[in-house]
Scaffold this active site. Structure first.
Site, PDB file in Angstrom:
ATOM      1  N   HIS A 290       3.040 -22.379  -6.804  1.00 35.54           N
ATOM      2  CA  HIS A 290       3.566 -21.594  -5.676  1.00 35.54           C
ATOM      3  C   HIS A 290       4.368 -22.498  -4.737  1.00 35.54           C
ATOM      4  CE1 HIS A 290       2.066 -17.484  -5.856  1.00 35.54           C
ATOM      5  NE2 HIS A 290       0.861 -17.913  -6.199  1.00 35.54           N
TER       6      HIS A 290
ATOM      7  N   ASP B 143       2.852 -13.806  -7.356  1.00 32.89           N
ATOM      8  CA  ASP B 143       1.716 -12.887  -7.487  1.00 32.89           C
ATOM      9  C   ASP B 143       2.292 -11.481  -7.429  1.00 32.89           C
ATOM     10  OD1 ASP B 143      -0.079 -15.010  -7.527  1.00 32.89           O
ATOM     11  OD2 ASP B 143      -0.313 -14.992  -5.348  1.00 32.89           O
TER      12      ASP B 143
ATOM     13  N   GLU C 233      -6.813 -14.383 -13.056  1.00 29.00           N
ATOM     14  CA  GLU C 233      -6.062 -13.578 -12.090  1.00 29.00           C
ATOM     15  C   GLU C 233      -4.989 -12.769 -12.813  1.00 29.00           C
ATOM     16  OE1 GLU C 233      -4.485 -16.252  -9.166  1.00 29.00           O
ATOM     17  OE2 GLU C 233      -6.465 -16.899  -8.460  1.00 29.00           O
TER      18      GLU C 233
ATOM     19  N   HIS D  80      -1.208 -13.237 -11.266  1.00 24.49           N
ATOM     20  CA  HIS D  80      -0.540 -14.531 -11.063  1.00 24.49           C
ATOM     21  C   HIS D  80       0.273 -14.937 -12.294  1.00 24.49           C
ATOM     22  CE1 HIS D  80      -0.204 -18.621  -9.268  1.00 24.49           C
ATOM     23  NE2 HIS D  80      -0.092 -18.959 -10.545  1.00 24.49           N
TER      24      HIS D  80
END
Length: 241
Positions: free
Chosen positions: A154, A161, A218, A221
Site C-alpha cells: 500500500h 482494497d 483478506e 486486498h
C-alpha cells in the site's frame, strides 16, 4: 358581420402577441435558436464536460489520481472516515492514488468487470508511509497493520482494497465487510453460500488475470506484482479547499 370582423381581428392580434420576439434576420436561424432567445438566460445551465487525462508521457512509477483517468469506478475511502477497524480518521480527505502502472492495470481489469455488469469499488489505495505510522500507533499488531519501518505494498502505490458493485452501485455480497479479521474473510474458506463464493471467484480471477495477486486472509486486498520492488513512499496528495 361587422362584429364578426372585429372578433377575428382580436384573435389575430392575440396570436401575434404570443409569438417570440423574432428579428428581421430570423429567417436564417433555426427554430431552436429562436426559441432559446425567449428563455431567460439565468435558467440556462451549461453542462461542463470532464476531460480525462491520458497516460502519455507519464512514467509508470509516477503517482496519479485514479479519478483523473477514469470515471468508471466507485469509492468508499474508509480511512478518510471513522468507519474502519481503527475507529479513527487517518486521511485528511478521501482520494485514491496509485502508481501509474497500477492505475493502468486497474482500468483494464475494470473494463472486463463492466462487460459482466459490475465494477470496482475502492476502500483504500496508496497509503503514505506517515499514515502507516499513525495506524501502527493505534493498532501495533502486524497481523492487522504492516510495520511501518518495513512498509507495505500500500505504501508503494501497488496495493488496493476493493469490492465489486453492480452498475447501479449496489455491492455484491462478499460474506463480510471490509477489514473483517476472521476466517470468514479467508479466500480458502469454502463454508459459505455459493453466491458469495462466486462473487469472490469473479473478483479474484479477474484481478489475477491483470497482474494482481491476493492474500489468503483478506478477500478485498490485491497487490500488483509489478509493484513489489518499488520503494516505500510518503507522497501526500493535496486536499480540495
Amino acid at each position: 358581420m361587422k362584429y364578426s370582423w372585429i372578433f377575428m381581428g382580436v384573435l389575430i392580434l392575440g396570436a401575434c402577441k404570443q409569438q417570440p420576439n423574432v428579428s428581421k434576420n430570423d429567417s436564417t436561424r433555426s427554430d431552436a435558436e429562436i426559441v432559446m432567445d425567449t428563455i431567460p438566460k439565468d435558467t440556462i445551465v451549461e453542462q461542463k464536460k470532464t476531460t480525462l487525462k491520458t497516460f502519455e508521457g507519464i512514467a509508470d512509477t509516477t503517482f496519479v489520481r485514479l479519478a483523473d483517468f477514469s470515471e468508471d469506478f466507485a469509492y468508499d475511502m474508509r480511512y478518510a472516515t471513522e468507519n474502519n477497524f481503527l475507529k479513527a480518521k487517518v486521511y485528511d480527505c478521501p482520494e485514491c492514488y496509485t502508481r501509474a502502472k497500477t492505475a493502468k492495470a486497474l482500468i483494464r481489469a475494470n473494463k472486463d468487470f463492466m462487460e459482466k455488469g459490475v465494477k470496482i469499488k475502492f476502500f483504500d489505495c496508496y497509503r503514505p508511509n506517515s499514515v502507516q505510522y499513525k495506524m501502527w500507533e493505534i493498532v501495533p499488531n502486524p497481523q492487522y497493520v504492516a510495520n511501518p519501518d518495513k512498509g507495505s505494498i500500500h505504501n508503494k502505490g501497488g496495493a488496493v482494497d476493493i469490492t465489486l458493485v453492480d452498475l447501479e452501485g449496489k455491492e455484491l455480497d462478499m460474506g463480510t465487510d471490509f477489514d473483517y479479521f476472521g476466517k470468514k474473510a479467508y479466500h480458502d474458506n469454502m463454508d459459505l453460500p455459493q453466491e458469495i463464493l462466486d462473487n469472490r471467484k469473479l473478483l479474484k480471477e479477474t484481478m489475477e488475470a491483470h497482474g494482481f495477486w491476493s492474500i489468503r486472509t483478506e478477500w478485498w486486498h490485491y497487490n500488483l506484482s509489478a509493484a513489489f520492488n518499488d520503494k516505500v513512499a510518503n507522497f501526500k496528495w493535496e486536499c480540495p479547499d
